[in-house]
Design an enzyme around this catalytic site. Structure first.
Site, PDB file in Angstrom:
ATOM      1  N   GLU A  87       4.276   1.608  17.154  1.00 24.97           N
ATOM      2  CA  GLU A  87       4.059   2.990  17.803  1.00 24.97           C
ATOM      3  C   GLU A  87       2.594   3.202  17.458  1.00 24.97           C
ATOM      4  OE1 GLU A  87       6.899   6.132  17.582  1.00 24.97           O
ATOM      5  OE2 GLU A  87       8.065   4.839  16.399  1.00 24.97           O
ATOM      6  N   CYS A 100      -4.572   6.359  16.673  1.00 27.25           N
ATOM      7  CA  CYS A 100      -3.596   6.201  15.257  1.00 27.25           C
ATOM      8  C   CYS A 100      -2.800   4.721  15.451  1.00 27.25           C
ATOM      9  CB  CYS A 100      -2.748   7.232  14.942  1.00 27.25           C
ATOM     10  SG  CYS A 100      -2.004   7.097  13.502  1.00 27.25           S
ATOM     11  N   CYS A 107       7.931  -0.561   7.319  1.00 29.84           N
ATOM     12  CA  CYS A 107       7.131  -0.490   6.045  1.00 29.84           C
ATOM     13  C   CYS A 107       7.880  -0.771   4.812  1.00 29.84           C
ATOM     14  CB  CYS A 107       6.435   0.817   5.927  1.00 29.84           C
ATOM     15  SG  CYS A 107       5.247   1.006   4.798  1.00 29.84           S
ATOM     16  N   CYS A 111       8.213   5.370   0.600  1.00 31.33           N
ATOM     17  CA  CYS A 111       7.488   6.728   0.075  1.00 31.33           C
ATOM     18  C   CYS A 111       8.680   7.647   0.630  1.00 31.33           C
ATOM     19  CB  CYS A 111       5.965   7.002   0.663  1.00 31.33           C
ATOM     20  SG  CYS A 111       4.793   5.898   0.317  1.00 31.33           S
ATOM     21  N   CYS A 114       8.144   9.845   4.028  1.00 31.03           N
ATOM     22  CA  CYS A 114       7.831   9.141   5.064  1.00 31.03           C
ATOM     23  C   CYS A 114       9.071   8.741   5.742  1.00 31.03           C
ATOM     24  CB  CYS A 114       6.785   8.077   4.683  1.00 31.03           C
ATOM     25  SG  CYS A 114       6.193   7.333   6.234  1.00 31.03           S
ATOM     26  N   GLY A 162       3.319   1.508   8.713  1.00 33.74           N
ATOM     27  CA  GLY A 162       2.929   0.158   8.014  1.00 33.74           C
ATOM     28  C   GLY A 162       1.891   0.387   6.780  1.00 33.74           C
ATOM     29  N   GLU A 163       1.815  -0.434   5.996  1.00 33.74           N
ATOM     30  CA  GLU A 163       0.698  -0.586   4.977  1.00 33.74           C
ATOM     31  C   GLU A 163      -0.334  -1.479   5.278  1.00 33.74           C
ATOM     32  OE1 GLU A 163      -0.448   1.385   2.597  1.00 33.74           O
ATOM     33  OE2 GLU A 163      -1.960  -0.264   2.219  1.00 33.74           O
ATOM     34  N   SER A 215      -3.865   7.584   0.226  1.00 34.31           N
ATOM     35  CA  SER A 215      -2.841   8.356   0.160  1.00 34.31           C
ATOM     36  C   SER A 215      -2.517   8.622  -1.232  1.00 34.31           C
ATOM     37  CB  SER A 215      -1.673   7.916   1.201  1.00 34.31           C
ATOM     38  OG  SER A 215      -2.153   7.799   2.469  1.00 34.31           O
ATOM     39  N   LEU A 216      -2.970   9.787  -1.646  1.00 36.37           N
ATOM     40  CA  LEU A 216      -2.931  10.367  -3.249  1.00 36.37           C
ATOM     41  C   LEU A 216      -1.535  10.798  -3.392  1.00 36.37           C
ATOM     42  CD1 LEU A 216      -4.763   9.081  -5.335  1.00 36.37           C
ATOM     43  CD2 LEU A 216      -5.469  11.520  -5.607  1.00 36.37           C
ATOM     44  N   HIS A 217      -1.614  12.258  -2.923  1.00 36.25           N
ATOM     45  CA  HIS A 217      -0.323  13.028  -2.669  1.00 36.25           C
ATOM     46  C   HIS A 217       0.042  13.579  -4.142  1.00 36.25           C
ATOM     47  CE1 HIS A 217      -0.409  11.586   1.297  1.00 36.25           C
ATOM     48  NE2 HIS A 217       0.427  10.746   0.974  1.00 36.25           N
ATOM     49  N   ASN A 291       5.154  16.991   7.344  1.00 33.24           N
ATOM     50  CA  ASN A 291       6.149  16.953   8.654  1.00 33.24           C
ATOM     51  C   ASN A 291       7.451  16.746   8.335  1.00 33.24           C
ATOM     52  OD1 ASN A 291       3.882  17.601  10.706  1.00 33.24           O
ATOM     53  ND2 ASN A 291       3.235  15.750  10.075  1.00 33.24           N
ATOM     54  N   CYS A 334       2.192  12.669  11.660  1.00 35.16           N
ATOM     55  CA  CYS A 334       1.865  11.615  10.406  1.00 35.16           C
ATOM     56  C   CYS A 334       3.404  11.434   9.805  1.00 35.16           C
ATOM     57  CB  CYS A 334       1.117  12.109   9.395  1.00 35.16           C
ATOM     58  SG  CYS A 334      -0.480  12.749   9.861  1.00 35.16           S
TER      59      CYS A 334
HETATM   60  N1  SAH Z   1       0.743   2.992   4.494  1.00 36.53           N
HETATM   61  C1  SAH Z   1      -0.666   3.954   4.765  1.00 36.53           C
HETATM   62  C2  SAH Z   1      -0.678   4.206   6.260  1.00 36.53           C
HETATM   63  C3  SAH Z   1       0.393   5.016   6.890  1.00 36.53           C
HETATM   64  S1  SAH Z   1       0.883   6.454   6.609  1.00 36.53           S
HETATM   65  C4  SAH Z   1      -0.676   5.074   3.877  1.00 36.53           C
HETATM   66  O1  SAH Z   1       0.169   5.257   3.267  1.00 36.53           O
HETATM   67  O2  SAH Z   1      -1.774   5.563   3.881  1.00 36.53           O
HETATM   68  C5  SAH Z   1      -0.489   7.527   7.032  1.00 36.53           C
HETATM   69  C6  SAH Z   1      -0.500   8.904   6.356  1.00 36.53           C
HETATM   70  O3  SAH Z   1       0.620   9.783   6.750  1.00 36.53           O
HETATM   71  C7  SAH Z   1      -0.596   8.575   4.963  1.00 36.53           C
HETATM   72  O4  SAH Z   1      -1.543   9.547   4.309  1.00 36.53           O
HETATM   73  C8  SAH Z   1       0.893   8.907   4.495  1.00 36.53           C
HETATM   74  O5  SAH Z   1       1.170   9.715   3.133  1.00 36.53           O
HETATM   75  C9  SAH Z   1       1.143  10.480   5.565  1.00 36.53           C
HETATM   76  N2  SAH Z   1       2.552  10.743   5.555  1.00 36.53           N
HETATM   77  C10 SAH Z   1       3.580   9.904   5.738  1.00 36.53           C
HETATM   78  N3  SAH Z   1       4.767  10.541   6.147  1.00 36.53           N
HETATM   79  C11 SAH Z   1       4.342  11.886   6.333  1.00 36.53           C
HETATM   80  C12 SAH Z   1       4.944  13.096   6.461  1.00 36.53           C
HETATM   81  N4  SAH Z   1       6.278  13.002   6.709  1.00 36.53           N
HETATM   82  N5  SAH Z   1       4.352  14.273   6.522  1.00 36.53           N
HETATM   83  C13 SAH Z   1       2.846  14.136   6.638  1.00 36.53           C
HETATM   84  N6  SAH Z   1       2.308  13.052   6.232  1.00 36.53           N
HETATM   85  C14 SAH Z   1       2.796  11.977   6.000  1.00 36.53           C
END
Ligand code: SAH
Length: 348
Positions: A87, A100, A107, A111, A114, A162-163, A215-217, A291, A334
Site C-alpha cells: 500500500e 508514504c 510486518c 506493535c 498498529c 513494514g519496518e 517511532s518512540l511512543h 488512529n 498511519c
Molecule cells: N516500521 C516503521 C515505519 C512504519 S509505521 C516505524 O515503526 O516507524 C509508520 C508510523 O506510523 C510509525 O511512527 C508508527 O508508530 C505509526 N503508527 C502505527 N500505527 C499507528 C496508529 N494506529 N495510529 C497512529 N500512528 C500509527
C-alpha cells in the site's frame, strides 16, 4: 520477462539483447525519470520493445485506488503476482507532494497499536517493488496531479507497511535509485524506524543525507516494551545512542514520532521524560493522535488530552508539532493500512 523495475537500472540492456545499447538508457529514463503508466507511451522506443513490456511494466497490479481530503490524498493497494499486498498513500500540500511507501508486505514487529503489526510478516519487498511505488505515483501525477500541489513526488516517507531497517539491503538499493536515478533530493526522503539499532547506524554511514524518524511512543523501557516488542532487544538507551550517532554523522536532526494513546502515553510524566530524550537526541517531536483500528485495544485521546500533552511539552521547552493525519475516512492514515480488507475477512 519480469517487470523491468525488478532489474538493476544499470543492467537493463540484459532484457533488450537485440537492441543497441542506447535503448537501455532510454528505457531507464522512462522507468525512473519520466515514468508513464503504459509502455505504449514510451514514444521513442520501438514497437516491439513497447509490446514486450506491455503486460509487465509494473511489478504489481492496482487492486484498488481511493481518494480523500478533496482529492488531496490518494491511496493505492497494489498486488504482486505472488499475492503480496503493497500500500502507498500520496498526500498533496501547497509546496510538496509526499508519498508514504511500504517496505515490506506485512510486518514482523507486532506493535500493539498498529494494524499492519497485527497481521504478521508476509515478505520483504525488493528494491524494484519499493521504488516502483514512487514511479507509479509520478506516472499518475503526470496525468492527474493533486490540486494545488507539485506534479511530482517531492518527498518520500517510509511510513507505510513494514519496518524498513529490517529489510536493509533492499531499502538501501531503493534509496540509491530514488536519489541517483530518479534524481530526488536525499533530504526529501525519510526512513522511519521502530528502533532497529544496527540499521540506524548503517544508515548514518551511508553517503546520503536522508532523514530519520524514530517511532518512540514511550519514554521509559517498561511502557515501551509493552507497546513495542522490539524494545526488549534494543532498549531505549541504545535507540537514543544510535540516534545521536545518526545526527553526528549526517548533521540531520532526527524526528521522534509519538502516537498519542489515551491513558497510555499522554501523561505529564511521559511528557517530561520525552523532553529529556529529545534534548539528548537534539530531536524534533512529531505528535499524532492514534488512529484506532478494529484490532487494537488502545484509544484515541480527546482534544483536551491532546492539548494538555502539547502544552506540557511546550512548557518544558521541547520542540514539538502536533500533526493531523490524512486519509482517515479511507483507512489511509498511519497504522490503518489493511484495515478494510481485514474487516472484510479477506486477509491471508
Ligand atoms: N516500521 C516503521 C515505519 C512504519 S509505521 C516505524 O515503526 O516507524 C509508520 C508510523 O506510523 C510509525 O511512527 C508508527 O508508530 C505509526 N503508527 C502505527 N500505527 C499507528 C496508529 N494506529 N495510529 C497512529 N500512528 C500509527
Amino acid at each position: 520477462m519480469q517487470s523491468p523495475y525488478r532489474i538493476d537500472p544499470e543492467k537493463l540492456h540484459e532484457i533488450l539483447p537485440d537492441q543497441p545499447p542506447y535503448r537501455a538508457n532510454q528505457l531507464r529514463e522512462w522507468l525512473y525519470e519520466h515514468p508513464v503508466l503504459e509502455s505504449q507511451q514510451m514514444t521513442n522506443l520501438p514497437g516491439e520493445v513497447r509490446s514486450a513490456l506491455s503486460d509487465r511494466l509494473w511489478p504489481f497490479a492496482v487492486e484498488a485506488e481511493q481518494s480523500a481530503d478533496n482529492g488531496r490524498t490518494r491511496k493505492w493497494l497494489f498486488r504482486t503476482p505472488d499475492g503480496a499486498s503493497i500500500e502507498a498513500v500520496l498526500m498533496g500540500y501547497p509546496r510538496r507532494t509526499t508519498l508514504c511507501i511500504s517496505s515490506q508486505a506485512g510486518c514482523a514487529m507486532a506493535c500493539t497499536f498498529c494494524a499492519t503489526g497485527q497481521f504478521g510478516f508476509e515478505r520483504h519487498l525488493d528494491a524494484g517493488e519499493i521504488v516502483a511505488q514512487v514511479a507509479y505515483a509520478n506516472a499518475t501525477l503526470r496525468q492527474e496531479p493533486l490540486p494545488g500541489s507539485p506534479g511530482r513526488v517531492t518527498n518520500v516517507v517510509f511510513m507505510g507497511m513494514g519496518e524498513p531497517l529490517a529489510n536493509y539491503e533492499n531499502v538501501r538499493e531503493s534509496l540509491r535509485r530514488m536519489i541517483d536515478v530518479v534524481d530526488m533530493a536525499a533530504r526529501g526522503v525519510t526512513v522511519s524506524t521502530v528502533g532497529v539499532v544496527p540499521g540506524i547506524r548503517r544508515l548514518a554511514d551511508e553517503p546520503w543525507q536522508v532523514g530519520l524518524a524514530v517511532s518512540l511512543h514511550a519514554a521509559d523501557d517498561e511502557l515501551r516494551t509493552s507497546l513495542i516488542p522490539l524494545n526488549k532487544r534494543y532498549p531505549l538507551a541504545d535507540v537514543i545512542d544510535a540516534s545521536r550517532y545518526f545526527f553526528q554523522r549526517t548533521g540531520r536532526r532526527v524526528s521522534i514520532e509519538w502516537t498519542l494513546m489515551a491513558g497510555v502515553n499522554d501523561g505529564t510524566d511521559q511528557a517530561e521524560k520525552l523532553t529529556r530524550i529529545a534534548e539528548t537526541m537534539k530531536a524534533h517531536i512529531n505528535v499524532i493522535a492514534l488512529n484506532t483500528t478494529p484490532l487494537t485495544a488502545h484509544e484515541r485521546p480527546d482534544g483536551d488530552a491532546i492539548e494538555a500533552f502539547m502544552s506540557a511539552l511546550e512548557s518544558n521547552g521541547a520542540p514539538a508539532t502536533f500533526r493531523e493525519t490524512r486519509g482517515q475516512d479511507i483507512d489511509a492514515a498511519c497504522g490503518q493500512l489493511r484495515v478494510r480488507s481485514a474487516s472484510q475477512g479477506s486477509e491471508q
